[in-house]
Design a protein around this motif. Sequence first.
Motif, PDB file in Angstrom:
ATOM      1  N   ILE A 164     -12.719   5.556   0.424  1.00 20.55           N
ATOM      2  CA  ILE A 164     -12.471   4.250  -0.203  1.00 20.55           C
ATOM      3  C   ILE A 164     -13.434   4.039  -1.370  1.00 20.55           C
ATOM      4  O   ILE A 164     -13.042   3.581  -2.455  1.00 20.55           O
ATOM      5  N   GLY A 165     -14.662   4.391  -1.130  1.00 19.50           N
ATOM      6  CA  GLY A 165     -15.657   4.182  -2.183  1.00 19.50           C
ATOM      7  C   GLY A 165     -15.470   5.119  -3.358  1.00 19.50           C
ATOM      8  O   GLY A 165     -15.601   4.737  -4.519  1.00 19.50           O
ATOM      9  N   CYS A 166     -15.131   6.384  -3.044  1.00 18.96           N
ATOM     10  CA  CYS A 166     -15.011   7.395  -4.087  1.00 18.96           C
ATOM     11  C   CYS A 166     -13.775   7.158  -4.931  1.00 18.96           C
ATOM     12  O   CYS A 166     -13.822   7.242  -6.166  1.00 18.96           O
ATOM     13  N   PHE A 167     -12.678   6.841  -4.231  1.00 15.94           N
ATOM     14  CA  PHE A 167     -11.402   6.741  -4.967  1.00 15.94           C
ATOM     15  C   PHE A 167     -10.945   5.296  -5.188  1.00 15.94           C
ATOM     16  O   PHE A 167      -9.803   5.067  -5.595  1.00 15.94           O
ATOM     17  N   ASN A 168     -11.833   4.363  -4.943  1.00 16.75           N
ATOM     18  CA  ASN A 168     -11.485   2.944  -5.119  1.00 16.75           C
ATOM     19  C   ASN A 168     -10.182   2.574  -4.397  1.00 16.75           C
ATOM     20  O   ASN A 168      -9.291   1.919  -4.948  1.00 16.75           O
ATOM     21  N   LEU A 169     -10.067   2.955  -3.158  1.00 13.87           N
ATOM     22  CA  LEU A 169      -8.847   2.676  -2.382  1.00 13.87           C
ATOM     23  C   LEU A 169      -8.869   1.238  -1.879  1.00 13.87           C
ATOM     24  O   LEU A 169      -9.938   0.700  -1.549  1.00 13.87           O
ATOM     25  N   ASP A 170      -7.678   0.644  -1.809  1.00  9.69           N
ATOM     26  CA  ASP A 170      -7.537  -0.729  -1.260  1.00  9.69           C
ATOM     27  C   ASP A 170      -7.728  -0.661   0.275  1.00  9.69           C
ATOM     28  O   ASP A 170      -6.996   0.049   0.973  1.00  9.69           O
ATOM     29  N   PRO A 171      -8.647  -1.414   0.850  1.00 10.02           N
ATOM     30  CA  PRO A 171      -8.892  -1.347   2.302  1.00 10.02           C
ATOM     31  C   PRO A 171      -7.649  -1.706   3.136  1.00 10.02           C
ATOM     32  O   PRO A 171      -7.408  -1.117   4.179  1.00 10.02           O
ATOM     33  N   ASN A 172      -6.884  -2.702   2.670  1.00 11.23           N
ATOM     34  CA  ASN A 172      -5.671  -3.097   3.419  1.00 11.23           C
ATOM     35  C   ASN A 172      -4.636  -1.974   3.416  1.00 11.23           C
ATOM     36  O   ASN A 172      -3.955  -1.734   4.413  1.00 11.23           O
ATOM     37  N   ARG A 173      -4.530  -1.305   2.291  1.00  9.09           N
ATOM     38  CA  ARG A 173      -3.601  -0.173   2.208  1.00  9.09           C
ATOM     39  C   ARG A 173      -4.059   0.949   3.127  1.00  9.09           C
ATOM     40  O   ARG A 173      -3.240   1.620   3.745  1.00  9.09           O
ATOM     41  N   VAL A 174      -5.343   1.151   3.161  1.00  2.00           N
ATOM     42  CA  VAL A 174      -5.904   2.184   4.048  1.00  2.00           C
ATOM     43  C   VAL A 174      -5.532   1.865   5.490  1.00  2.00           C
ATOM     44  O   VAL A 174      -5.121   2.732   6.264  1.00  2.00           O
ATOM     45  N   LEU A 175      -5.657   0.575   5.870  1.00  2.00           N
ATOM     46  CA  LEU A 175      -5.311   0.156   7.235  1.00  2.00           C
ATOM     47  C   LEU A 175      -3.827   0.413   7.526  1.00  2.00           C
ATOM     48  O   LEU A 175      -3.459   0.861   8.610  1.00  2.00           O
TER      49      LEU A 175
END
Length: 1574
Positions: free
Chosen positions: A197-208
């Motif tokens: 998430i930190g490296c690729f600026n991923l959306d946390p909700n999308r990750v969930l």
Amino acid sequence: MATLILPGEWIKNWEKSGKHEFVQLCKDLTEKTDHGSEVRDIQAALYELCWQVVQGNLKLDLATCVLGEMMELRDDMPSILADVFSILDLETSALEEKVKREHYTSLVGACLFFVPEVILKERLDPETLESLGLIKQAHQFNQKIVKIKTKLFYKQQKFNLLREENEGYAKLITELGQDLSGSITSHLVLESIKSLIGCFNLDPNRVLDIILEVYESRSDQDEFFLSLIKSYMCEPLTLCHILGFKFKFYQEPNEETPKSLYHIAAALLHHNLIELEDLYVHLMPVDATIVEEHKRDITEAKQIARKLVMVVLPSEKSEDKDKEKEKEEEKNDKPPDNQKLGLLEALLRIGDWHHAQSIMDQMPSFYATSHKAIALALCQLVHLTVDPLYRRSGLPKGAKGRVIHPLRNKRAPRPAENFEDLRRDTFSMMCYLGPHLSHDAILFAKIVRLGKGFMKEYQSENRPDAREKMETLLSCFLCIADQVLLPSLSLMECNACMSEEVWGLFKLFPYQHRYRLYGQWKNETYTSHPLLVKVKATTVERAKYIMKRLTKENVKQSGRQIGKLSHSNPTILFDYMLSQIQWYDNLIVPVVDSLKYLTSLNYDVLAYCIIEALANPEKEKMKHDDTTISSWLQSLASLCGAVFRKYPIELAGLLQYVTNQLKAGKSFDLLILKEVVQKMAGIEITDEMTSEQLEAMTGGEQLKAEGGYFGQIRNTKKSSQRLKDALLDHELALPLCLLMAQQRNGVVFLESGEKHLKLVGHLYDQCHDTLVQFGGFLASNLSTEDYIKRVPSIDILCNKFHTPHDAAFFLSRPMYAHQILSKYDELKKAEKGNRQQQKVHKYVAACETVMTPVHEAVMSLHPARVWDDIRPQFYATFWSLTMYDLAVPHSAYDREVNKLKVQIKAIEDNSEIPMNKKKKEKERCTALQEKLQEEEKKQLEHVQRVLHRLKLEKDNWLLAKSTKNETITKFLQLCLFPRCIFSSIDAVYCARFVELVHQQKTPNFCTLLCYDRVFSAIIYTVASCTENESHRYGRFLCCMLETVTRWHSDRAIYEKECVNYPGFLTIFRATGFDGGNKADQLDYENFRHVVHKWHYMLTKASVHCLETGDYTHIRNILIVLTKILPCYPKVLNLGQALECRVHKICLEEKDKRPDLYALAMGYSGRLKSHKAHMVPENEFHHKEQPARSATPASLQNGPGSTGKPVSGTSKTDEGTSEDVDRGKDKAQGTTKPVNKANSAAAKVTTSNGNGALNSTKAVKERDDKEKSGKEKKEKKEKTAGSTPETKAESRREKLRDERPGKEERPAREGKEKTPKADREKVKAEEKSSKDDKAKAGNGEPAEPSRERDATKESKSKEKGERSAVTATIKSPIPRSESAESERDHKRRKLDSHSSPSHSSSVKLICHLHSSPQDNSNEPKDSTSKHHANYNSVSRSKSRERETEKKESDASTQGRSKEKKEEKERKERKRDHLINEREPSLESKRRKDENGTNSSKNSKSESPSCDSPLSTEKEKTKRSKSSSKEKTDSVKPERTSSGGKKESRHDKEKSEKKEKRDSSGKEEKKHHKSSDKHR
């Protein structure tokens, strides 16, 4: 806000006490722990205090000080005070008074040092804050608030999506999809995800979302993903929204939500990562739609059921089919899945019962489990919870059981280790499952077996503390049976095994619990669910189909169909079948035969359904005419008997129902008990038994079974044992007996109300018959110990339970027999002796031992005066014996043995029967034959012992304390009459017992008196009987008449069985010259007279009953007459009188009362066939006549004749003087009694004196009576009906009245002019004529009467009263009505002090037992002599004319011709008798009804004699009546000591003789002309 108001006293005295009170109040309020209410109370207190400051009532510094102290009581006190200030801020800002606002501002300012500014800035208005100096400007403060709120709630945080890199998501998916079997944990993966998430600026909700997608595809890795989500997730609501979005995607039509999504949702719910309430709103459909769908399903099911019940026309059927097709096409567009049910299934699969239960609670009952997947998931969960307990307590021996793997889920419901654990979750799961347990038959069987295991523990548990828990568990199991097991059974298709499993559990419940369950099942369960509604309708339709086609021929095929249908829905099927049986009773036999394929549970349900049908309050148990029991009840009763006998159904419920109905005072349902006992025990109760059957019933049990019943009911051993066990197990044997015994009178006095008399009689008979039948069953089936243990002693039965005496002895009788036999066996074993004499003595000793307490007990049943005449020993002996004890029916035994021999021969001759079957049948018949012979031998020995015992007892039976008449009265009242109508066997027993008491030569027992009382007054007894009692009473009379007829038939038999027996012996105490005692034995001829009198009394009573017009009288007398037909009538004229009356009944009742008509026609036909066995009266008993043609009919059959009808059967001459002489030669033994009677009559005449004076008085009185009689008749003629019969009758009466009136005067004048000397001449001539007659008749000189006259006159003063009494008794003249007490006094006097001039005991008996109006009291011989005494003048003249006539006849014709003419005359006189008998009977009856003796002048024509008399007959009748009137004027009137006037009947007769003598030759001409006329 102010709910608490501070008292004004506190404010006034604040410093002294008010402050302290307020502080204490606040402390108390802070110590309260009442869920937030204490905060409201503190706020109210602070508000009151501050408001006092604002008002100016309290100083600011004082209040501030107190408020400062308050801050120490609670941590949140500043916040509470700030709330109070905010309220006051609003209130004071609205006030116009500036002072109060200033006080408020000052108060808040003073409190700033202990209330934080931050709190005040939150709560108070900006303007107030500005005035307090907490903010600079209120306007700027408001602007700042708006900006902050906008930033918080309306500004969105933007992600720079362009900066996200796909590589990051790819690496994320790779990380989540790696092999997780190694040492990889959720914590390591989570760290990797954070880095991505930190490296690729991923959306946390999308990750969930991606984590959830991967979890969905790898749903077996629950543990890993759940821990990962739990660690990753910051807020549950976010996760819930993402899941909701996923579910929403599948809510389009034709979309199917994947099971994996349900699984992850269930898992997240189960581990409390999301809340059900948050997720539930995202699921479709909404709850309102589910409720509507459920209602629609129920409506559709009801419509389908209605269509199945309704008759639909073909056109309508086609329209319905079209509509159904359209509906199916509409359903092709599949609606979206019910996501709530899908989630529910997933929850159940993983074992989350708590959340699943919450979802099911949101839906209608059984809606969720009606879906098979959910039902099976729930069943699987129940399997898991009950498995350990089932293996311990429910698994049958030898069974292994399927291995069930437990859930890996530790949060799933814990398995039950004992029955108490079932209450935790299992029972509630079962209740949610409901009828849909039918999807899992294995689980169904497990639950049932667990129930059986529990019931075994329950029945063996005796500890009180454990018992309470067991009771709770029992109620739980009953609920499961009601809500789950039985509804599930309804939805199972034809599963007989499950039905038997359920019965294995249900049979351990008491029948009350079972029937409650069946009632719920039948009446409530089928309305709770759409599926059950449809099942019910389908079952009814199928039942109709089967019942329409059920016949005797296809019982087997239909029975199988009924069996299949009954396995699942027995209540619905049986309800319909019973309704059909109630309408069509011809279905009973095929239905009973077709029930053989039922299971045990179905049989029990059938019993319940029958009881429910019987107890149906909407059904009337009487027909609309209120005279008979309804046919539906009769049909159900018949079905009960047949079904309970053939199949092993428990009887307790049915028996208890009958008992409860009896307790409630309703006897209709006794019909059921009667049928059940009859079919199951083979004990039949009927009054239509043949004599052979009745004879068989007096033997042992084997003979009763073989020859005692109409239907040979075999193989009743098992069924009777079942009935016995049911009665004993539920303690119903004695209560039923007592209730029936009490209900007999209850039927009449309590239950009858306004019921028809016919119905009351029928119910009484039914109650009584059932009691006899039931008592017989108990006596023959209960063991000695059981019977004695249950039946109390006779005094307790009668005095405590108020049982009628006849019923009490009926119940006690077998007990006495058992006790005597057991005592006898004990004595035999104790002292071994084979001699017969020793055995008899032991038997007598055993009887004494057993019966002595009974003798003492019966003393309390009647008043002490009763035992003055009959001993308690005699009373108890009579009531305790039966026909089995008195006689052995050898002919019945021989008859049955011969039948068996014939059967054996027929079996041997039949070549079609296989050899093994032949052998079996022959063995059976031979064994039965040996049993009967052994039984006969045993009974013979028993009867000999009983007779020996009675022989020893008889001397102490009757005491001589009072008259024999009173003794006989008590014997009849307390013994004979109550028992003779109890049963047919008892009727025979009573007759045989009387005969036995006579044969035993019992002292003080007068047999003649007993028979006389029985035959002489049957009107009241017959009228008070019910229909069945009439049958029994008739049988009793028949048996009594058989004995009398046997004695009457042959002199040798009479002399052997009656002569020298005390019963035929009358003891007289001397009142004459000899002063000693002498015994006078009734001779054979006088006994025949008495028998004729009895036959006449029976005729008189029968005619009376037939002419009353009352239904009961006519029915009962016809029944009695039918029963006694073998022995009565024997006399031709009596038979013809009866025949005429019965014929009249037939004509009258043909259209009115068909049952009476049928009875009368039946009797009439049998009477006509019996006519050949009747004899003329002169053959039945010897009739003496003093002269050939000088004896008119009125002399033979008039009021003074013995054994003759009082006024009926008036006869003409039946023979000439030669016949009379021949009759006298035959009966020479009666001459002396006749002479004694003559002399006694002469004494009476002389002792009474004043003959002439009395005669003149009599003339005047009679003239007055004649005038009054004529006036009455003229009135009758005026008011008579216009029918030809009434007119003819009135004309005949007129003629008869006129003729005697004309001819009466000259005769009366001649008598009055006769001087005294002439009277003496008359006496002398009378004596000479007596001598001549005695010489001619007997060849012996007449006994002189002068000596006795002198003796009588010398002692007349001393014996005045006695001679007066004897004169009254000897008088042939009918007495007028006298007081009952006087007659009783005379009876007692005569029994102890009778005149020696009586020569025959018949005179005594006849006088003692006839009514005051009964004129047939004297023997025939004495009567004729009395007439000779009173009419000596006329007789001497008639004899002279007689001799002249003889000489002239001899000169003109030969002796042979004379005899021939005399013979012809005899026949003609008999014909006259037949024609004239009926009018005289009618006139006598009317005379009795009117109670007068003054209507002799007129004779009414009998309605039975329809043919008109010939002119010659009319002349003869008129001459008779005129001669009667003439003799009335001649005869002197005499009075007895009681002041009674004698009639003028003898004078009429003498005048009549003269009249007939003067027309000697004319009489022959009349006869010839009458012959021609005929």
